[in-house]
Scaffold this motif. Structure first.
Motif, PDB file in Angstrom:
ATOM      1  N   LEU A  39     -18.250 126.753  37.652  1.00 54.78           N
ATOM      2  CA  LEU A  39     -17.891 126.986  39.054  1.00 54.78           C
ATOM      3  C   LEU A  39     -18.530 128.266  39.594  1.00 54.78           C
ATOM      4  CD1 LEU A  39     -14.186 125.760  38.995  1.00 54.78           C
ATOM      5  CD2 LEU A  39     -16.129 124.658  40.140  1.00 54.78           C
ATOM      6  N   ASP A  40     -18.629 129.299  38.758  1.00 53.69           N
ATOM      7  CA  ASP A  40     -19.311 130.516  39.182  1.00 53.69           C
ATOM      8  C   ASP A  40     -20.778 130.223  39.522  1.00 53.69           C
ATOM      9  OD1 ASP A  40     -17.134 132.232  38.970  1.00 53.69           O
ATOM     10  OD2 ASP A  40     -17.645 132.903  36.948  1.00 53.69           O
ATOM     11  N   ALA A  41     -21.431 129.457  38.662  1.00 59.34           N
ATOM     12  CA  ALA A  41     -22.847 129.121  38.888  1.00 59.34           C
ATOM     13  C   ALA A  41     -23.028 128.331  40.182  1.00 59.34           C
ATOM     14  CB  ALA A  41     -23.394 128.337  37.695  1.00 59.34           C
ATOM     15  N   TRP A  42     -22.029 127.540  40.553  1.00 58.19           N
ATOM     16  CA  TRP A  42     -22.054 126.737  41.778  1.00 58.19           C
ATOM     17  C   TRP A  42     -21.723 127.581  43.016  1.00 58.19           C
ATOM     18  CZ3 TRP A  42     -17.696 124.622  44.628  1.00 58.19           C
ATOM     19  CH2 TRP A  42     -18.043 123.636  45.570  1.00 58.19           C
ATOM     20  N   GLY A  43     -21.182 128.779  42.805  1.00 60.23           N
ATOM     21  CA  GLY A  43     -20.823 129.650  43.932  1.00 60.23           C
ATOM     22  C   GLY A  43     -19.436 129.380  44.474  1.00 60.23           C
ATOM     23  N   ALA A  44     -18.519 129.005  43.623  1.00 62.02           N
ATOM     24  CA  ALA A  44     -17.180 128.597  44.067  1.00 62.02           C
ATOM     25  C   ALA A  44     -16.364 129.719  44.707  1.00 62.02           C
ATOM     26  CB  ALA A  44     -16.402 127.991  42.897  1.00 62.02           C
ATOM     27  N   THR A  45     -16.639 130.967  44.379  1.00 61.04           N
ATOM     28  CA  THR A  45     -15.846 132.039  44.994  1.00 61.04           C
ATOM     29  C   THR A  45     -16.051 132.108  46.502  1.00 61.04           C
ATOM     30  OG1 THR A  45     -17.555 133.683  44.505  1.00 61.04           O
ATOM     31  CG2 THR A  45     -15.711 133.492  42.921  1.00 61.04           C
ATOM     32  N   ALA A  46     -17.136 131.541  46.991  1.00 59.95           N
ATOM     33  CA  ALA A  46     -17.412 131.533  48.436  1.00 59.95           C
ATOM     34  C   ALA A  46     -16.979 130.221  49.089  1.00 59.95           C
ATOM     35  CB  ALA A  46     -18.898 131.761  48.680  1.00 59.95           C
ATOM     36  N   ARG A  47     -16.286 129.374  48.337  1.00 59.20           N
ATOM     37  CA  ARG A  47     -15.875 128.051  48.850  1.00 59.20           C
ATOM     38  C   ARG A  47     -14.367 127.999  49.051  1.00 59.20           C
ATOM     39  NH1 ARG A  47     -20.676 124.507  48.017  1.00 59.20           N
ATOM     40  NH2 ARG A  47     -22.102 125.949  47.020  1.00 59.20           N
ATOM     41  N   THR A  48     -13.934 127.010  49.833  1.00 60.28           N
ATOM     42  CA  THR A  48     -12.498 126.799  50.043  1.00 60.28           C
ATOM     43  C   THR A  48     -11.911 126.018  48.877  1.00 60.28           C
ATOM     44  OG1 THR A  48     -12.725 124.659  51.161  1.00 60.28           O
ATOM     45  CG2 THR A  48     -12.861 126.667  52.545  1.00 60.28           C
ATOM     46  N   HIS A  49     -10.596 126.012  48.806  1.00 62.98           N
ATOM     47  CA  HIS A  49      -9.886 125.235  47.790  1.00 62.98           C
ATOM     48  C   HIS A  49     -10.321 123.767  47.846  1.00 62.98           C
ATOM     49  CE1 HIS A  49      -6.498 123.957  45.256  1.00 62.98           C
ATOM     50  NE2 HIS A  49      -6.456 122.926  46.071  1.00 62.98           N
ATOM     51  N   THR A  50     -10.341 123.213  49.033  1.00 64.99           N
ATOM     52  CA  THR A  50     -10.707 121.800  49.205  1.00 64.99           C
ATOM     53  C   THR A  50     -12.136 121.545  48.748  1.00 64.99           C
ATOM     54  OG1 THR A  50      -9.164 121.599  51.044  1.00 64.99           O
ATOM     55  CG2 THR A  50     -10.881 119.922  50.895  1.00 64.99           C
ATOM     56  N   GLN A  51     -13.053 122.439  49.079  1.00 67.43           N
ATOM     57  CA  GLN A  51     -14.447 122.262  48.662  1.00 67.43           C
ATOM     58  C   GLN A  51     -14.584 122.289  47.137  1.00 67.43           C
ATOM     59  OE1 GLN A  51     -16.035 125.538  50.961  1.00 67.43           O
ATOM     60  NE2 GLN A  51     -17.036 124.133  52.411  1.00 67.43           N
ATOM     61  N   ILE A  52     -13.873 123.191  46.480  1.00 63.35           N
ATOM     62  CA  ILE A  52     -13.943 123.270  45.022  1.00 63.35           C
ATOM     63  C   ILE A  52     -13.376 122.000  44.399  1.00 63.35           C
ATOM     64  CG2 ILE A  52     -13.168 124.508  42.959  1.00 63.35           C
ATOM     65  CD1 ILE A  52     -12.983 127.045  44.780  1.00 63.35           C
ATOM     66  N   ALA A  53     -12.197 121.596  44.842  1.00 60.32           N
ATOM     67  CA  ALA A  53     -11.567 120.393  44.277  1.00 60.32           C
ATOM     68  C   ALA A  53     -12.426 119.159  44.529  1.00 60.32           C
ATOM     69  CB  ALA A  53     -10.169 120.210  44.866  1.00 60.32           C
ATOM     70  N   ARG A  54     -12.992 119.060  45.703  1.00 57.55           N
ATOM     71  CA  ARG A  54     -13.847 117.912  46.032  1.00 57.55           C
ATOM     72  C   ARG A  54     -15.109 117.911  45.168  1.00 57.55           C
ATOM     73  NH1 ARG A  54     -13.765 117.565  51.823  1.00 57.55           N
ATOM     74  NH2 ARG A  54     -11.816 116.488  51.450  1.00 57.55           N
ATOM     75  N   HIS A  55     -15.687 119.073  44.929  1.00 57.31           N
ATOM     76  CA  HIS A  55     -16.857 119.183  44.049  1.00 57.31           C
ATOM     77  C   HIS A  55     -16.503 118.673  42.643  1.00 57.31           C
ATOM     78  CE1 HIS A  55     -20.420 120.740  42.078  1.00 57.31           C
ATOM     79  NE2 HIS A  55     -19.698 121.570  41.343  1.00 57.31           N
ATOM     80  N   LEU A  56     -15.339 119.069  42.160  1.00 55.65           N
ATOM     81  CA  LEU A  56     -14.918 118.633  40.824  1.00 55.65           C
ATOM     82  C   LEU A  56     -14.729 117.119  40.764  1.00 55.65           C
ATOM     83  CD1 LEU A  56     -12.444 121.528  40.037  1.00 55.65           C
ATOM     84  CD2 LEU A  56     -14.572 121.051  38.818  1.00 55.65           C
ATOM     85  N   THR A  57     -14.077 116.545  41.770  1.00 56.37           N
ATOM     86  CA  THR A  57     -13.827 115.099  41.746  1.00 56.37           C
ATOM     87  C   THR A  57     -15.064 114.293  42.081  1.00 56.37           C
ATOM     88  OG1 THR A  57     -12.992 115.144  44.019  1.00 56.37           O
ATOM     89  CG2 THR A  57     -11.359 115.251  42.251  1.00 56.37           C
ATOM     90  N   ASP A  58     -15.746 114.644  43.160  1.00 55.47           N
ATOM     91  CA  ASP A  58     -16.866 113.827  43.649  1.00 55.47           C
ATOM     92  C   ASP A  58     -18.156 114.033  42.847  1.00 55.47           C
ATOM     93  OD1 ASP A  58     -15.038 113.092  45.556  1.00 55.47           O
ATOM     94  OD2 ASP A  58     -16.068 114.067  47.228  1.00 55.47           O
ATOM     95  N   TYR A  74      -8.945 128.480  38.560  1.00 52.42           N
ATOM     96  CA  TYR A  74     -10.139 129.246  38.928  1.00 52.42           C
ATOM     97  C   TYR A  74      -9.803 130.261  40.023  1.00 52.42           C
ATOM     98  CZ  TYR A  74     -14.808 130.396  40.544  1.00 52.42           C
ATOM     99  OH  TYR A  74     -15.937 131.091  40.922  1.00 52.42           O
ATOM    100  N   GLU A  75      -9.116 129.808  41.049  1.00 53.40           N
ATOM    101  CA  GLU A  75      -8.768 130.714  42.155  1.00 53.40           C
ATOM    102  C   GLU A  75      -7.899 131.865  41.661  1.00 53.40           C
ATOM    103  OE1 GLU A  75      -8.832 127.680  45.947  1.00 53.40           O
ATOM    104  OE2 GLU A  75      -7.062 127.691  44.659  1.00 53.40           O
TER     105      GLU A  75
END
Length: 192
Positions: A39-58, A74-75
């Motif tokens: 998630l760090d490599a993807w830049g998750a700290t700059a994303r919303t909760h929904t964006q992170i969860a959607r990235h994981l599922t989709d 993670y958050e």
């Protein structure tokens, strides 16, 4: 899961209340450290909760429940939210108990003021919504209480509740203990 004091970035802080690294790895193929690195490599700290969860599922095909758990863990680990804090910034806690009683009796413990007084102190309970046999919501102790009744047979029910809109982390800790005690009293009362 609580990290040991010697692990990287730990200082003994709690990552998540739900999953051990072993369970997470067995279920998703990665432990907490591997998910955090990905998630760090993807830049998750700059994303919303929904964006992170959607990235994981989709994008990564993680089951929805695990995706939420990984996102929250993670958050919390990255300081984007504290334990007990929702993605919206409000504070909440939850609890559940399986009771050897039918849904109707469990429900009455919340909706009938006489029964409710026997296990839930205070008069600040104000029913807001009620779907008979399923859910209810109420204002309670300066917050919002949501309760779900899940039948586990004819005479067994899981009572799950969430207490949201709490003031702060201290209130979360206090109500976590409070609801554990109160649900134990409810179980004893209804199983007489």
């Amino acid at each position: 899961m609580t990290r040991s004091a010697g692990s990287p970035g730990s200082a003994g802080r709690k990552i998540t209340e739900k999953l051990s690294a072993d369970v997470l790895k067995a279920s998703t193929g990665r432990d907490w450290e591997a998910w955090f690195a990905l998630l760090d490599a993807w830049g998750a700290t700059a994303r919303t909760h929904t964006q992170i969860a959607r990235h994981l599922t989709d994008d990564l095909a993680v089951d929805g429940w695990y995706a939420q758990s990984i996102t929250v863990g993670y958050e919390q680990e990255r300081g984007l939210r504290a334990v007990g804090q929702s993605s919206r910034g409000d504070w909440q806690t939850s609890g559940n108990r399986t009771v050897e009683a039918p849904v109707e009796r469990c429900e009455a413990a919340f909706t009938d003021p006489g029964v409710r007084r026997r296990w839930l102190p205070g008069s600040e309970f104000s029913l807001r919504t009620h779907r008979a046999g399923k859910t209810l919501s109420a204002d309670y102790a300066g917050g919002r209480l949501s309760v779900r009744f899940t039948p586990k047979g004819e005479a067994k029910t899981q009572v799950s509740l969430a207490h949201t809109k709490l003031a702060d982390a201290r209130a979360v800790a206090a109500y976590k203990t409070f609801w554990k005690e109160r649900l134990a009293v409810l179980k004893t009362l209804l199983e007489k």
